[in-house]
Scaffold this motif. Structure first.
Motif, short mmCIF file in Angstrom:
data_model
loop_
_atom_site.label_atom_id
_atom_site.label_comp_id
_atom_site.label_asym_id
_atom_site.label_seq_id
_atom_site.Cartn_x
_atom_site.Cartn_y
_atom_site.Cartn_z
N LEU A 123 -63.18 13.26 36.77
CA LEU A 123 -64.45 14.04 36.25
C LEU A 123 -63.91 14.15 34.73
N SER A 124 -62.84 14.14 34.24
CA SER A 124 -62.76 13.95 32.55
C SER A 124 -63.20 12.82 32.30
N ILE A 125 -62.88 11.53 33.01
CA ILE A 125 -63.35 10.31 32.30
C ILE A 125 -64.66 10.21 32.25
N CYS A 126 -65.27 10.99 33.35
CA CYS A 126 -66.89 10.53 33.33
C CYS A 126 -67.42 11.46 32.33
N ASN A 127 -66.86 12.72 31.94
CA ASN A 127 -67.40 13.42 30.77
C ASN A 127 -67.10 12.76 29.34
N TRP A 128 -65.97 11.83 29.62
CA TRP A 128 -65.83 11.18 28.07
C TRP A 128 -66.82 10.20 28.03
N PHE A 129 -67.08 9.47 29.05
CA PHE A 129 -68.05 8.45 29.00
C PHE A 129 -69.42 8.82 28.63
N VAL A 130 -69.99 10.08 29.16
CA VAL A 130 -71.11 10.83 28.96
C VAL A 130 -71.03 11.17 27.34
N ARG A 131 -70.29 11.79 26.85
CA ARG A 131 -70.09 12.23 25.67
C ARG A 131 -70.39 10.98 24.54
N LEU A 132 -69.34 9.81 24.91
CA LEU A 132 -69.43 8.75 24.05
C LEU A 132 -70.75 7.94 24.04
N ALA A 133 -71.50 8.12 25.24
CA ALA A 133 -72.93 7.39 25.20
C ALA A 133 -73.81 8.21 24.12
#
Length: 214
Positions: A11-21
């Motif tokens: 979940l943390s990794i997914c959140n980071w990808f969403v933020r970066l995008a």
């Protein structure tokens, strides 16, 4: 409900990808909003400053934070950008001129100029990181960035290898560049230079402790 272990990590990794995008799309849109010429550097500073908040484990609203830095740094960051562009144009003109010449002297000067240009690009990374990390005058930012770059080659290697990996990824995987190019490059810059800044801070703390005990 909080997730732990493996699920929490995913979940943390997914959140980071969403933020970066999201940050990358804002970077593109706000650069265009300033007609690129006047919008690129404010958007870049806003992107780096917003990413820095997340690296410090803060969780601010992305758009509000990005917009705040974009407005606050619009004129100052364009002054910084003008300096960067002028020096870059001078180096580019020198390389173009040396390429057009057919002499031993031009051959001798060409490769040192290429090396100098690479050092200049690396110095920009440190300068931008310093700009969002510290509140200093532009002259102090430039001086400190050059000193840190010279005395901390490990961070420079991290930046170079990080850039190479990101460049390979965004040029190999179709569509990745639109969503992650700028934010990933920014993440490489901030994460690499933060190692150096934390080391400098620890040295300053240790020196302060030694002075008190002396």
């Amino acid at each position: 409900m909080q997730l732990g272990g493996f699920s929490g990590g995913i979940l943390s990794i997914c959140n980071w990808f969403v933020r970066l995008a999201y940050i990358n799309i804002l970077w593109i849109l706000f650069s265009l909003m300033g007609l690129v010429v006047f919008g690129f550097f404010p958007a870049t500073i806003a992107m780096l400053a917003t990413l820095r908040q997340f690296l410090q484990k803060n969780d601010p609203p992305v758009f509000k934070t990005f917009w705040k830095y974009y407005k606050a740094e619009f004129f100052a960051s364009n002054k910084l950008g003008a300096l960067i562009v002028v020096i870059g144009l001078v180096l580019f003109a020198n390389i173009t001129f040396l390429q057009s010449m057919d002499s031993k002297l031009s051959e001798m000067l060409y490769y040192p100029t290429i090396v100098l240009s690479c050092i200049y690009l690396l110095a920009i990374c440190y300068l931008l990181a310093s700009y969002v990390e510290f509140e200093q005058s532009l002259k102090t930012h430039i001086k400190n960035s050059l000193l840190i770059m010279v005395y901390n080659p490990l961070s420079s290697l991290f930046i170079i290898f990080g850039f190479a990996i990101v460049y390979y990824a965004v040029t190999t995987l179709s569509g990745l560049g639109f969503f992650f190019s700028g934010s990933l490059f920014g993440l490489v810059i901030l994460s690499s230079t933060s190692l150096t800044y934390r080391k400098i801070e620890r040295k300053q703390v240790n020196l302060g402790t030694q002075e008190k005990t002396a």
